[in-house]
Write a protein that holds these residues in place. Sequence first.
Motif, PDB file in Angstrom:
ATOM      1  N   ARG A  53       0.835  -1.202   0.000  1.00 23.80           N
ATOM      2  CA  ARG A  53       0.000   0.000   0.000  1.00 23.80           C
ATOM      3  C   ARG A  53       0.870   1.253   0.000  1.00 23.80           C
ATOM      4  NH1 ARG A  53      -1.494   3.458   3.580  1.00 23.80           N
ATOM      5  NH2 ARG A  53      -0.895   2.325   5.438  1.00 23.80           N
ATOM      6  N   GLN A  54       1.923   1.262   0.796  1.00 18.64           N
ATOM      7  CA  GLN A  54       2.791   2.435   0.864  1.00 18.64           C
ATOM      8  C   GLN A  54       3.553   2.656  -0.434  1.00 18.64           C
ATOM      9  OE1 GLN A  54       4.887   1.096   4.367  1.00 18.64           O
ATOM     10  NE2 GLN A  54       3.921   2.674   5.630  1.00 18.64           N
ATOM     11  N   ARG A  95      -2.456   6.840  -9.555  1.00 18.10           N
ATOM     12  CA  ARG A  95      -2.501   8.134  -8.857  1.00 18.10           C
ATOM     13  C   ARG A  95      -2.257   9.314  -9.798  1.00 18.10           C
ATOM     14  NH1 ARG A  95      -2.149   8.276  -3.053  1.00 18.10           N
ATOM     15  NH2 ARG A  95      -1.611  10.449  -3.333  1.00 18.10           N
ATOM     16  N   GLU A  97       5.199  11.561   3.155  1.00 19.17           N
ATOM     17  CA  GLU A  97       3.972  11.153   3.846  1.00 19.17           C
ATOM     18  C   GLU A  97       4.132   9.755   4.441  1.00 19.17           C
ATOM     19  OE1 GLU A  97       0.728  11.449   1.094  1.00 19.17           O
ATOM     20  OE2 GLU A  97       0.982  13.609   0.847  1.00 19.17           O
ATOM     21  N   HIS A 111       2.787   1.554  -3.357  1.00 23.93           N
ATOM     22  CA  HIS A 111       1.791   1.857  -4.383  1.00 23.93           C
ATOM     23  C   HIS A 111       1.569   3.365  -4.479  1.00 23.93           C
ATOM     24  CE1 HIS A 111      -2.472   2.551  -5.528  1.00 23.93           C
ATOM     25  NE2 HIS A 111      -2.178   1.670  -6.472  1.00 23.93           N
ATOM     26  N   ARG A 112       1.527   4.043  -3.341  1.00 20.19           N
ATOM     27  CA  ARG A 112       1.292   5.493  -3.323  1.00 20.19           C
ATOM     28  C   ARG A 112       2.361   6.252  -4.096  1.00 20.19           C
ATOM     29  NH1 ARG A 112      -0.250   8.464   1.835  1.00 20.19           N
ATOM     30  NH2 ARG A 112      -1.004   9.807   0.207  1.00 20.19           N
ATOM     31  N   TYR A 121       4.971  12.178  -1.592  1.00 17.99           N
ATOM     32  CA  TYR A 121       4.409  10.871  -1.232  1.00 17.99           C
ATOM     33  C   TYR A 121       5.355  10.113  -0.305  1.00 17.99           C
ATOM     34  CZ  TYR A 121       1.132  11.562  -5.161  1.00 17.99           C
ATOM     35  OH  TYR A 121       0.185  12.032  -6.014  1.00 17.99           O
TER      36      TYR A 121
END
Length: 146
Positions: A100-101, A110, A126, A103-104, A123
């Motif tokens: 998930r991380q 995105r 974050e 992927h960002r 990103y």
Amino acid sequence: MNYHPREKLNNIAAVRADVRPPATVREERLARWALLLDQDPDRYLATLSETEFQPEFTRDCMRHDGSPLAIAFEDPVFRAEGLEDDSYGEAKRFFALSDRQLHRVVCSCRSGATVRSGKAAEYVREIAKPDPGLFAMLWDAFRIFR
């Protein structure tokens, strides 16, 4: 294994207490990656296509020239610390990220086929922020409605 005080070891070998281990912690690696991405913030980098829909083996092998992962792999410090290539799976391992991380930062869903390097750095920053935990998120939500 025998225990010897440092003073005794100094007679046998050069012992230095001030030397840091070569590998940095996760947060330092992520901060460095963000700095590397921010060196040319308007540069467009390639993204990886729909990583969330790929089987795990395929996803782990995904890479693209000129991606945010390639920027990390170009860094000699990261390579010296053990970054072996610019693939999704290697970045996931090296930076200790979840799917998930990561992927960002690198997925096309995105931002399309490219992402600005400065945006990818945002990103990464974050992701580097510590997770506040469920209690802290609930407390913040409660405070909003007071």
